[in-house]
Design an enzyme around this catalytic site. Structure first.
Site, PDB file in Angstrom:
ATOM      1  N   THR A 111      -3.692   4.751  -5.601  1.00 46.61           N
ATOM      2  CA  THR A 111      -2.914   5.120  -7.129  1.00 46.61           C
ATOM      3  C   THR A 111      -1.663   4.299  -7.042  1.00 46.61           C
ATOM      4  O   THR A 111      -0.417   4.555  -7.056  1.00 46.61           O
ATOM      5  CB  THR A 111      -2.417   6.500  -6.857  1.00 46.61           C
ATOM      6  N   LEU A 179       0.836  10.504   6.399  1.00 42.97           N
ATOM      7  CA  LEU A 179       0.849   9.509   7.691  1.00 42.97           C
ATOM      8  C   LEU A 179       1.857   8.445   7.212  1.00 42.97           C
ATOM      9  O   LEU A 179       2.015   8.138   5.960  1.00 42.97           O
ATOM     10  CB  LEU A 179      -0.468   9.199   7.832  1.00 42.97           C
ATOM     11  N   GLU A 181       2.171   4.603   8.242  1.00 42.66           N
ATOM     12  CA  GLU A 181       1.606   3.246   8.769  1.00 42.66           C
ATOM     13  C   GLU A 181       2.415   3.152  10.197  1.00 42.66           C
ATOM     14  O   GLU A 181       3.578   3.091  10.231  1.00 42.66           O
ATOM     15  CB  GLU A 181       1.665   2.179   7.800  1.00 42.66           C
ATOM     16  N   ASN A 243       8.664  12.210  -0.671  1.00 36.76           N
ATOM     17  CA  ASN A 243       9.066  10.681  -0.412  1.00 36.76           C
ATOM     18  C   ASN A 243      10.380  10.564  -1.509  1.00 36.76           C
ATOM     19  O   ASN A 243      10.973   9.533  -0.881  1.00 36.76           O
ATOM     20  CB  ASN A 243       7.616  10.033  -1.343  1.00 36.76           C
ATOM     21  N   GLY A 292      10.271  -0.243   1.170  1.00 36.46           N
ATOM     22  CA  GLY A 292       9.098  -0.712   0.599  1.00 36.46           C
ATOM     23  C   GLY A 292       7.912  -0.278   0.844  1.00 36.46           C
ATOM     24  O   GLY A 292       7.780   1.052   1.080  1.00 36.46           O
ATOM     25  N   CYS A 295       4.070   3.145  -0.687  1.00 36.05           N
ATOM     26  CA  CYS A 295       4.128   4.341  -1.117  1.00 36.05           C
ATOM     27  C   CYS A 295       5.517   4.530  -1.782  1.00 36.05           C
ATOM     28  O   CYS A 295       5.680   4.874  -3.063  1.00 36.05           O
ATOM     29  CB  CYS A 295       4.077   5.203   0.276  1.00 36.05           C
ATOM     30  N   LYS A 298       6.504   2.990  -5.389  1.00 39.16           N
ATOM     31  CA  LYS A 298       5.797   3.295  -6.595  1.00 39.16           C
ATOM     32  C   LYS A 298       5.710   4.726  -6.757  1.00 39.16           C
ATOM     33  O   LYS A 298       5.570   5.353  -7.780  1.00 39.16           O
ATOM     34  CB  LYS A 298       4.298   2.864  -6.374  1.00 39.16           C
ATOM     35  N   LYS A 365       7.517  -2.909   7.307  1.00 40.85           N
ATOM     36  CA  LYS A 365       8.085  -2.299   8.583  1.00 40.85           C
ATOM     37  C   LYS A 365       7.316  -2.821   9.740  1.00 40.85           C
ATOM     38  O   LYS A 365       6.209  -3.378   9.631  1.00 40.85           O
ATOM     39  CB  LYS A 365       8.278  -0.950   8.585  1.00 40.85           C
TER      40      LYS A 365
HETATM   41  N1  LIG Z   1      -0.817   3.856   3.290  1.00 39.27           N
HETATM   42  C1  LIG Z   1      -0.251   4.897   3.587  1.00 39.27           C
HETATM   43  O1  LIG Z   1       0.521   4.887   4.594  1.00 39.27           O
HETATM   44  C2  LIG Z   1      -0.356   6.309   2.636  1.00 39.27           C
HETATM   45  C3  LIG Z   1       0.420   7.418   3.137  1.00 39.27           C
HETATM   46  C4  LIG Z   1       0.159   8.620   2.394  1.00 39.27           C
HETATM   47  C5  LIG Z   1      -0.544   8.560   1.059  1.00 39.27           C
HETATM   48  N2  LIG Z   1      -1.213   7.405   0.783  1.00 39.27           N
HETATM   49  C6  LIG Z   1      -1.634   7.513  -0.166  1.00 39.27           C
HETATM   50  O2  LIG Z   1      -3.284   7.236   0.001  1.00 39.27           O
HETATM   51  C7  LIG Z   1      -3.728   6.377  -1.209  1.00 39.27           C
HETATM   52  C8  LIG Z   1      -4.463   5.276  -0.654  1.00 39.27           C
HETATM   53  O3  LIG Z   1      -3.679   4.471  -0.163  1.00 39.27           O
HETATM   54  P1  LIG Z   1      -4.023   3.281   0.829  1.00 39.27           P
HETATM   55  O4  LIG Z   1      -2.641   2.652   1.312  1.00 39.27           O
HETATM   56  O5  LIG Z   1      -5.133   3.766   1.731  1.00 39.27           O
HETATM   57  O6  LIG Z   1      -4.690   2.344  -0.072  1.00 39.27           O
HETATM   58  P2  LIG Z   1      -5.631   1.159   0.130  1.00 39.27           P
HETATM   59  O7  LIG Z   1      -5.505   0.162  -1.219  1.00 39.27           O
HETATM   60  O8  LIG Z   1      -5.326   0.622   1.492  1.00 39.27           O
HETATM   61  O9  LIG Z   1      -7.046   1.628  -0.012  1.00 39.27           O
HETATM   62  C9  LIG Z   1      -7.638   1.956  -1.054  1.00 39.27           C
HETATM   63  C10 LIG Z   1      -9.133   1.871  -0.782  1.00 39.27           C
HETATM   64  O10 LIG Z   1      -9.868   2.403  -2.135  1.00 39.27           O
HETATM   65  C11 LIG Z   1     -10.896   1.591  -2.221  1.00 39.27           C
HETATM   66  N3  LIG Z   1     -11.576   1.772  -3.732  1.00 39.27           N
HETATM   67  C12 LIG Z   1     -10.990   1.587  -4.910  1.00 39.27           C
HETATM   68  N4  LIG Z   1     -11.867   1.995  -5.817  1.00 39.27           N
HETATM   69  C13 LIG Z   1     -12.712   2.922  -5.096  1.00 39.27           C
HETATM   70  C14 LIG Z   1     -13.910   3.719  -5.773  1.00 39.27           C
HETATM   71  N5  LIG Z   1     -14.150   3.662  -7.045  1.00 39.27           N
HETATM   72  N6  LIG Z   1     -14.314   4.362  -4.539  1.00 39.27           N
HETATM   73  C15 LIG Z   1     -14.202   4.241  -3.533  1.00 39.27           C
HETATM   74  N7  LIG Z   1     -13.202   3.659  -2.830  1.00 39.27           N
HETATM   75  C16 LIG Z   1     -12.551   2.693  -3.895  1.00 39.27           C
HETATM   76  C17 LIG Z   1     -10.382   0.248  -1.948  1.00 39.27           C
HETATM   77  O11 LIG Z   1     -11.439  -0.823  -2.097  1.00 39.27           O
HETATM   78  C18 LIG Z   1      -9.416   0.470  -0.819  1.00 39.27           C
HETATM   79  O12 LIG Z   1     -10.286   0.100   0.409  1.00 39.27           O
HETATM   80  C19 LIG Z   1      -2.662   6.266  -2.247  1.00 39.27           C
HETATM   81  O13 LIG Z   1      -2.591   7.111  -3.283  1.00 39.27           O
HETATM   82  C20 LIG Z   1      -1.343   6.468  -1.344  1.00 39.27           C
HETATM   83  O14 LIG Z   1      -0.171   6.701  -2.242  1.00 39.27           O
HETATM   84  C21 LIG Z   1      -0.897   6.139   1.573  1.00 39.27           C
END
Ligand SMILES: NC(=O)c1ccc[n+]([C@@H]2O[C@H](COP(=O)([O-])OP(=O)(O)OC[C@H]3O[C@@H](n4cnc5c(N)ncnc54)[C@H](O)[C@@H]3O)[C@@H](O)[C@H]2O)c1
Length: 475
Positions: A111, A179, A181, A243, A292, A295, A298, A365
């Site tokens: 997102t 979670l 990273e 956040n 940065g 998360c 944005k 990080k």
């Molecule tokens: N990364 C983190 O540490 C973290 C922690 C908490 C919450 N989040 C939230 O989790 C969500 C995902 O974050 P992320 O870092 O894993 O993102 P990311 O970009 O690493 O992964 C997103 C995945 O979704 C896939 N995707 C796109 N369109 C799709 C579809 N139509 N069907 C299926 N898969 C599709 C992409 O190919 C990609 O692999 C975000 O909303 C983020 O804010 C992330």
């Protein structure tokens, strides 16, 4: 049936439900196998669930099926291989197969910030939910895990209603994710809380069953995982509020760093001293280059945009300041670099042409390869724009950094990055950099000058080794 909310209970008394597939435990799918979804899919297989991960990125899915984790996350590789071998885990690009497999479908797609403003881009949520819903042939629970603006779960429920026959009884819930990273495996297996936004006893029961592995693991380790059961809006808000709080705490101490810089105070001692107060606490209180990643930046912007839409924009106006304080830390490093190199700043900033600068760190990080909105990489790009010849090294983020900012030079190790440098900038606090020997590095550089943008070096040690040292918010 409507159950009373909010309902916060460490040991929940939730009625057992039978998964629609007839399996004894719900079969779970994760749509989007990025940082969040891949970690979840792998860890949930480790907890004993039958798991299918789905993504539209065929390369990513092929890698995962071959036992290769496409991201750097400590501990994940071994868990992936073990659970693929155990037959509990597989990955697919086939949405019909995914729909047929799962009882509980977790939406884990990105997102990101919209290209045309501060709000969240929900197009991936829309695409994934729509294609899943169109392929469902029996009752299931769709659970949002992505971080979204408040109101999204209601909208997803309408989408599902539009694309599935009413008699299937497909339901929606939201369970935000916390979670971090670098600690993601432990955060998924041992979360400090689980939050669910549900509308029915059935959804509550299914979600409980889908998390039972986490509660069972906690019981064997003599821990409890608090469960907060609430409504959609509160569940969505919990994540962005958390956040916003964390970002504010970081920017607070960085604002104190600015005042220390103007008054020759030392923000590291100030932070230590105020952090001893348990009401304040010392976590997330390290002044430095700021936050940065994919998360916090944005999420605080999307939160402001959504509050504005809801007529509550005033309440979150402070988050704009939090963002500005954070971004100012990046230009502060540029100023420190110019000072150390004896370059004056003009209206367009300092001219660093003819200098060679080693940048240590590219990820947002340590212990991740994620360079999305990484302050380190943003500063490296600023130094390059100011005319410096920038040589970057990062233990895990090189490939992603090279793709994101190809105009910089990337080196194979610390020694190559610092050789001949007039200035070294430590921009991500990797252990390799914290523990580097200033004497040995001093023999390689052209000038012993260092900017410690994370206040992670032993300043006395570096100064004794003949380095001109500058930290953040320190005299
Ligand atoms: N990364 C983190 O540490 C973290 C922690 C908490 C919450 N989040 C939230 O989790 C969500 C995902 O974050 P992320 O870092 O894993 O993102 P990311 O970009 O690493 O992964 C997103 C995945 O979704 C896939 N995707 C796109 N369109 C799709 C579809 N139509 N069907 C299926 N898969 C599709 C992409 O190919 C990609 O692999 C975000 O909303 C983020 O804010 C992330």
């Amino acid at each position: 049936m409507t159950i009373p909310y909010p309902n916060t209970q460490p040991v929940p008394a939730i009625a057992a439900v039978t998964p629609p597939s007839g399996a004894s435990r719900p079969r779970v799918t994760f749509l989007g196998t990025g940082y969040l979804g891949a970690t979840y899919a792998i860890c949930y297989a480790e907890l004993g669930y039958e798991v299918l991960g789905f993504d539209v990125d065929a390369d990513k899915i092929a890698k995962l099926n071959a036992g290769e984790v496409p991201i750097h996350e400590p501990g994940l590789d071994e868990l992936l291989r073990r659970n693929l071998a155990a037959g509990r885990l597989r990955f697919s690009t086939d949405i019909a197969e995914t729909a047929a497999f799962g009882d509980v479908h977790f939406i884990c797609v990105g997102t990101p910030q919209r290209a045309d403003g501060m709000g969240a881009d929900l197009s991936y949520v829309e695409a994934s939910v729509t294609s899943l819903a169109q392929h469902l042939t029996r009752k299931a629970l769709i659970v949002g895990k992505s971080t979204v603006p408040v109101g999204t779960a209601e909208w997803v429920e309408q989408l599902v209603g539009k694309h599935t026959p009413a008699d299937l009884g497909v339901e929606v819930a939201w369970s935000p994710e916390f979670l971090q990273e670098g600690f993601a495996v432990d955060d998924v297996l041992r979360p400090n809380r689980i939050v669910v936004g549900v509308k029915s006893e059935w959804a509550n029961g299914m979600l409980y069953a889908a998390h039972k592995g986490v509660f069972d693991l906690a019981a064997t380790e003599d821990r409890e995982v608090p469960l907060v059961v609430t409504d959609f809006a509160t569940a969505e808000l919990v994540k962005v509020a958390a956040n916003a709080f964390l970002a504010t705490k970081i920017s607070f101490i960085n604002a104190m760093a600015e005042v220390c810089e103007a008054s020759s105070g030392d923000v590291t001692q100030l932070a230590r001293a105020i952090g001893y107060d348990p009401r304040i606490g010392n976590r997330f209180l390290q002044a430095g280059l700021g936050f940065g990643g994919a998360c916090l930046p944005k999420d605080i912007r999307a939160f402001q945009a959504r509050a504005q839409e809801l007529g509550a924009g005033e309440a979150l106006r402070f988050l704009h300041e939090v963002d500005l304080i954070n971004l100012r830390r990046r230009t502060r490093v540029l100023q420190l670099a110019a000072d150390l190199l004896g370059r004056r700043s003009g209206p367009a900033g300092p001219d660093l042409s003819g200098t060679r600068i080693a940048v240590l760190g590219a990820t947002f990080k340590p212990n991740t390869d994620d360079v999305r909105d990484a302050p380190a990489l943003a500063v490296a790009a600023l130094l390059h724009k100011a005319g410096a010849d920038v040589h970057v090294y990062d233990p895990q983020g090189m490939d992603n950094a090279r793709r994101a900012v190809p105009e910089l030079s990337y080196e194979a190790d610390i020694a190559e990055a610092v050789t001949g440098a007039d200035l070294v900038c430590v921009l991500t606090e990797w252990a390799d950099f914290r523990n580097a020997d200033p004497g040995l590095l001093g023999d390689l550089v052209a000038g012993r000058r260092v900017v410690d943008a994370r206040n992670c070096l032993d300043s006395a040690l570096w100064t004794q080794a003949g380095w001109e040292y500058r930290g953040m918010g320190r005299p």
